[in-house]
Enzyme design. Sequence first.
Site, PDB file in Angstrom:
ATOM      1  N   LYS A   7       0.868  -1.181   0.000  1.00  0.00           N
ATOM      2  CA  LYS A   7       0.000   0.000   0.000  1.00  0.00           C
ATOM      3  C   LYS A   7       0.901   1.226   0.000  1.00  0.00           C
ATOM      4  O   LYS A   7       1.617   1.480   0.977  1.00  0.00           O
ATOM      5  CB  LYS A   7      -0.896   0.003   1.243  1.00  0.00           C
ATOM      6  CG  LYS A   7      -1.627   1.332   1.451  1.00  0.00           C
ATOM      7  CD  LYS A   7      -2.557   1.303   2.654  1.00  0.00           C
ATOM      8  CE  LYS A   7      -2.971   2.710   3.039  1.00  0.00           C
ATOM      9  NZ  LYS A   7      -3.943   2.761   4.143  1.00  0.00           N
ATOM     10  N   GLY A  38     -11.066   7.401   6.649  1.00  0.00           N
ATOM     11  CA  GLY A  38     -12.150   8.325   6.983  1.00  0.00           C
ATOM     12  C   GLY A  38     -13.484   7.683   7.300  1.00  0.00           C
ATOM     13  O   GLY A  38     -14.411   8.364   7.743  1.00  0.00           O
TER      14      GLY A  38
END
EC number: 2.8.1.10
Lengths: 66, 257
Positions: free
Chosen positions: B98, B186
């Site tokens: 990632k 988020g």
Amino acid sequence: MSITLNGKAYKLPEDVSTVQQLLEHLELSKRIVIVEVNKEIVQKDQYDHPIRERDQVEMIHFVGGG
Amino acid sequence: MSMLKIGDKTFQSRLLLGTGKYPSFEIQKEAVRVSDAEILTFAVRRMNVFEPSQPNFLEMLDLSKYTLLPNTAGATTAEEAVRTAKLAKASGLCDMIKVEIIGCDRTLLPDPVETLRASEKLLAEGFTVLTYTSDDVVLARRLEELGVHAVMPGASPIGSGRGILNPLNLKFIIEQSSVPVIIDAGIGSPKDAVYAMELGADAVLLNTAVSGAKDPIKMAEAMKLAIEAGRLGFEAGRIEERDYAVASSPLEGLLPS
């Protein structure tokens, strides 16, 4: 012999002169760990890689993260 | 429910779970188990070699069950990210990475230039590259053109729990993309995860929403169900929204008054 291990000065016993021996000395040989010597990664099949005076050794692992 | 395909791997679960900041290893293990997640993210850090007895979560897992997704968090340049990725790969446990290159300490938003550079370098090195990016539509397209294996736009700042702030941008990114789009960062509550999946996202990556919940184990299950519900809803195809009511019961055969 003196090396820098994860940023700290570290004294090694006389009989430690390879990555494999260093891992055993630190009791890390069965752990999930990645070794860097002087900013070069030492792959698992190269653990006979020598450790020399003043080498900068990093022991790295995985921790929780997102 | 259809499967998730990233690079040459296929997954049943569309939940990617972060492994940071759980109250205890026991709770974390159980949360991971009930989430049914198959991909777990980790960070790469210096070991505390002077206290090697400290437990390590990764070493408690049955690694045959999980695909590890190490991140490059902590890197601020492409070169640092590549170093981190190579270290992770040298573990022999993973070839996915990632890309996460933070460009702003306050918002933890990614540095778009370094992110693009790092993704290009890591693809050249043969990694399976999943790139954390902002919800910038053009940047997502540029990443896809490079050949990344998944783009991972944030819903809102990392750990903020504010949910999906710009659904339109996410929709544009999803519509244009031919590689998986994973909504990363988020997510605050299950409704955010459902929303992400209903927008057509291929998967959701979350961490704090579970690890920081009052009951992380329950929340892990809630997120799993939310992602499944959202995906099924997306695949089923929702009805169109209208301004006025449309009766569900027939207007013929009304009883005389």
